[in-house]
Design a protein around this motif. Structure first.
Motif, short mmCIF file in Angstrom:
data_model
loop_
_atom_site.label_atom_id
_atom_site.label_comp_id
_atom_site.label_asym_id
_atom_site.label_seq_id
_atom_site.Cartn_x
_atom_site.Cartn_y
_atom_site.Cartn_z
N GLN A 109 0.83 -1.20 0.00
CA GLN A 109 0.00 0.00 0.00
C GLN A 109 0.87 1.26 0.00
O GLN A 109 0.55 2.25 -0.67
CB GLN A 109 -0.94 0.01 1.21
CG GLN A 109 -1.87 1.22 1.25
CD GLN A 109 -2.74 1.32 0.00
OE1 GLN A 109 -3.43 0.38 -0.37
NE2 GLN A 109 -2.71 2.47 -0.66
N ALA A 110 1.96 1.23 0.74
CA ALA A 110 2.87 2.37 0.76
C ALA A 110 3.44 2.61 -0.64
O ALA A 110 3.54 3.76 -1.09
CB ALA A 110 4.00 2.14 1.76
N GLY A 137 11.37 1.43 9.03
CA GLY A 137 12.79 1.12 9.18
C GLY A 137 13.48 1.00 7.83
O GLY A 137 12.87 1.14 6.76
N SER A 138 14.77 0.71 7.87
CA SER A 138 15.56 0.64 6.64
C SER A 138 15.05 -0.48 5.72
O SER A 138 15.03 -0.33 4.49
CB SER A 138 17.04 0.43 6.97
OG SER A 138 17.23 -0.77 7.71
N LYS A 139 14.64 -1.60 6.32
CA LYS A 139 14.11 -2.70 5.50
C LYS A 139 12.79 -2.31 4.84
O LYS A 139 12.53 -2.69 3.69
CB LYS A 139 13.94 -3.96 6.35
CG LYS A 139 15.25 -4.60 6.79
CD LYS A 139 14.99 -5.88 7.56
CE LYS A 139 16.30 -6.54 7.97
NZ LYS A 139 16.08 -7.80 8.75
N ASP A 140 11.97 -1.57 5.57
CA ASP A 140 10.71 -1.09 5.00
C ASP A 140 10.98 -0.16 3.82
O ASP A 140 10.37 -0.28 2.75
CB ASP A 140 9.88 -0.35 6.05
CG ASP A 140 9.42 -1.26 7.18
OD1 ASP A 140 9.08 -2.42 6.90
OD2 ASP A 140 9.40 -0.80 8.33
N ARG A 141 11.88 0.79 4.01
CA ARG A 141 12.20 1.75 2.95
C ARG A 141 12.73 1.04 1.71
O ARG A 141 12.35 1.36 0.58
CB ARG A 141 13.21 2.78 3.45
CG ARG A 141 12.64 3.71 4.54
CD ARG A 141 13.55 4.90 4.77
NE ARG A 141 14.87 4.50 5.28
CZ ARG A 141 15.15 4.37 6.56
NH1 ARG A 141 14.22 4.58 7.48
NH2 ARG A 141 16.37 4.02 6.95
N ASP A 200 11.52 11.82 -0.01
CA ASP A 200 10.70 12.81 0.71
C ASP A 200 9.49 12.14 1.38
O ASP A 200 9.06 12.59 2.46
CB ASP A 200 10.22 13.89 -0.27
CG ASP A 200 11.35 14.79 -0.74
OD1 ASP A 200 12.43 14.75 -0.14
OD2 ASP A 200 11.16 15.52 -1.73
N TRP A 201 8.94 11.11 0.76
CA TRP A 201 7.77 10.43 1.32
C TRP A 201 8.11 9.80 2.66
O TRP A 201 7.29 9.81 3.59
CB TRP A 201 7.27 9.38 0.34
CG TRP A 201 5.93 8.80 0.69
CD1 TRP A 201 4.71 9.28 0.35
CD2 TRP A 201 5.68 7.61 1.46
NE1 TRP A 201 3.70 8.48 0.86
CE2 TRP A 201 4.27 7.44 1.54
CE3 TRP A 201 6.51 6.67 2.07
CZ2 TRP A 201 3.69 6.37 2.22
CZ3 TRP A 201 5.92 5.61 2.75
CH2 TRP A 201 4.54 5.47 2.83
N PHE A 202 9.30 9.26 2.78
CA PHE A 202 9.67 8.56 4.01
C PHE A 202 10.13 9.52 5.12
O PHE A 202 10.15 9.14 6.29
CB PHE A 202 10.80 7.56 3.73
CG PHE A 202 10.31 6.23 3.24
CD1 PHE A 202 9.56 5.41 4.06
CD2 PHE A 202 10.59 5.80 1.95
CE1 PHE A 202 9.09 4.19 3.62
CE2 PHE A 202 10.14 4.58 1.50
CZ PHE A 202 9.38 3.77 2.33
N ARG A 203 10.49 10.76 4.76
CA ARG A 203 11.09 11.66 5.75
C ARG A 203 10.21 11.84 6.99
O ARG A 203 10.72 11.75 8.13
CB ARG A 203 11.41 12.99 5.08
CG ARG A 203 12.24 13.92 5.97
CD ARG A 203 12.83 15.08 5.18
NE ARG A 203 13.96 14.63 4.37
CZ ARG A 203 14.00 14.71 3.04
NH1 ARG A 203 12.97 15.17 2.38
NH2 ARG A 203 15.06 14.30 2.38
#
Length: 390
Positions: A8-9, A43-47, A34-37
Motif C-alpha cells: 500500500q505504501a 525502518g531501513s528494510k521497509d524503505r 521525501d515520502w519517508f522523511r
C-alpha cells in the motif's frame, strides 16, 4: 510495516510519481526519499522494500498508468506473492476487483517504441533499458595516491572504472568522502576519454550540469590548463564547486549561460579551445535503468525541442574550437535524431570538419559515431561522435 502495508505504501508513492510525471515534477528517487522523511516508523528494510516495489511497478508498465494502484496491479499480474497481499487487512490494499483498470505492460509508449525501432533498437535491446543499473565509480587520479578502494568491486573497460552491486553504499566509504572516487557510469567515463583532454589545454564543457564529466576532464588534464564549465542551470552548476573542492580540482572556471545568448557570452573563447565537449540535453532514453519513469515524461514535442537545441549548441561549439582542435558530441540517447542524425546534420552545416571515429573497447558504429547500450555493452545508453577542425 507488514508486507501488505509495504504494498500500500508503494501504491501511495506511485500516485505521487505519476502525478509528478504528468506535471514534469520531481524524479521518483526524490519523491520516495521525501515520502519517508516524516514517516519515522518505517525502518531501513521497509524503505528498501517499498522502493523496490515502486520501481518494479514502474518498470512493469509501458504507458503511464492511471494510478498507483493500476501500476501495482500490473506488477501483481505477474507476481502471485504480490497479488496475495491485496487482502484488505489493516494498512493493506483492498482486494482486487477483476473489473478494475490495470496498467498496460511494455517497455515504453508506442510512439517511443517506434522511434527506437527506427533507430535500430529491437525489442530485446529495448527491454534492457529497464534493467536495474549497477553502481559504477571512477577513480580520481588526482587523489589516487591516498586511495583504498571499497571491497566488492571489479574493473570495467574504462581506464579508471570500477563496478559495484547497485545496493553498495559507496557514498559512506572513506574513498568517496575523501574525493578519491566519483560515482560515474562506465559509458559516461568512456565518452570523456573520447575527448582526450590533456594537461595545459583549453577545454570547454559546454553543457556541464553538476559537473560529473567536468571532473573527469579535470583529472585527465592533471588539473593543469584552463577548463571552462558552462551551463544555463544555475542550481546544477552551483553543485560543481563543492564537488571540485572534494576532488582536489582547482582550475575550473564556471560560466552561467543565458539560453539563446550563449554565443555572445562565450565570444571571448571564440576559436581558442583545444577541445569542446557538448554533452547536450536530450531525451535520456539511455538512462531509463536509473530513471524508468522518465519514459512517461517525454513527448514528441519535447523530443523535437531537444533536437533543435542540440543542433544550436553544436553550432555554437564549432565556433569555439581552434584550427586543429576537436569537438565531441554526446547524448545519453539511443534515438538517431539525437545521435547519428544530429552528427550528420552538423557535418552538412560545417564542411570544414573531419570525422574521427571514436576508438573504444565497447560500442557499435552508428553513422559518424559510436553507440553504447545496456544490452550490448553493460553501460547506460550513449551516442558519441568526434569531429576535428581542419
Amino acid at each position: 510495516m507488514t508486507p501488505a502495508a509495504r504494498v500500500q505504501a508503494a501504491i501511495d508513492v506511485l500516485d505521487l510519481v505519476i502525478e509528478a510525471a504528468r506535471a514534469n515534477g520531481a524524479p521518483a528517487d526524490r519523491i520516495i526519499t521525501d515520502w519517508f522523511r516524516p514517516r519515522r516508523f518505517a525502518g531501513s528494510k521497509d524503505r528498501r522494500a517499498v522502493r523496490e516495489l515502486a520501481y518494479r511497478a514502474i518498470r512493469a508498465c509501458g504507458d503511464m498508468p492511471a494510478s498507483g494502484r493500476a501500476a501495482m496491479l500490473r506488477l501483481a499480474a505477474g507476481d502471485p506473492e504480490v497479488t496475495a497481499l491485496f487482502d484488505g487487512t489493516r494498512h493493506a490494499p483492498q482486494p482486487i476487483d477483476p473489473a478494475e483498470p490495470v496498467a498496460t505492460s511494455g517497455v515504453a509508449p508506442a510512439w517511443l517504441m517506434k522511434r527506437l525501432a527506427a533507430s535500430g533498437i529491437g525489442e530485446i535491446e529495448a527491454r534492457a533499458l529497464l534493467d536495474r543499473a549497477p553502481l559504477d565509480i571512477r577513480v580520481n587520479t588526482l587523489k589516487a595516491g591516498c586511495l583504498s578502494l571499497p571491497e566488492g568491486g571489479e574493473r570495467t573497460v574504462a581506464a579508471n572504472g570500477w563496478r559495484y552491486p547497485p545496493e553498495t553504499r559507496i557514498e559512506d566509504t572513506d574513498a568517496y568522502l575523501s574525493g578519491a572516487i566519483e560515482i560515474q557510469d562506465t559509458g559516461s567515463q568512456l565518452t570523456c576519454e573520447v575527448l582526450a583532454a590533456r594537461p595545459g589545454e583549453i577545454v570547454i564543457d559546454l553543457c556541464a550540469g553538476a559537473g560529473g564529466k567536468t571532473l573527469a576532464l579535470a583529472a585527465a588534464m592533471e588539473d593543469q590548463g584552463r577548463l571552462i564549465a558552462c551551463d544555463s542551470d544555475r542550481t546544477r552548476l552551483s553543485r560543481l564547486a563543492p564537488r571540485a573542492q572534494r576532488a582536489g580540482v582547482s582550475r575550473i572556471e564556471t560560466v552561467l549561460l543565458d539560453p539563446g545568448r550563449e554565443a555572445g557570452e562565450l565570444a571571448s573563447f571564440s576559436g581558442q579551445a583545444d577541445a569542446v565537449l557538448v554533452d547536450a540535453p536530450c531525451s535520456g532514453t539511455g538512462t531509463w535503468r536509473r530513471n524508468p519513469e522518465a519514459r512517461w515524461r517525454l513527448t514528441e514535442r519535447q523530443l523535437a525541442r531537444y533536437v533543435e537545441t542540440q543542433a544550436r549548441l553544436l553550432d555554437i561549439a564549432a565556433g569555439l574550437v581552434r584550427p586543429g582542435g576537436r569537438l565531441v558530441f554526446v547524448t545519453c540517447s539511443l534515438i538517431d535524431e539525437e545521435g547519428a542524425g544530429q552528427a550528420e546534420g552538423f557535418l552538412q552545416r560545417h564542411p570544414g570538419w573531419l570525422v574521427r571515429a571514436p576508438v573504444l573497447p565497447v560500442g557499435a558504429p552508428r553513422g559518424s559515431g559510436l553507440r553504447l547500450s545496456p544490452y550490448r555493452d553493460g553501460t547506460d545508453g550513449f551516442f558519441v561522435a568526434r569531429f576535428d577542425l581542419l
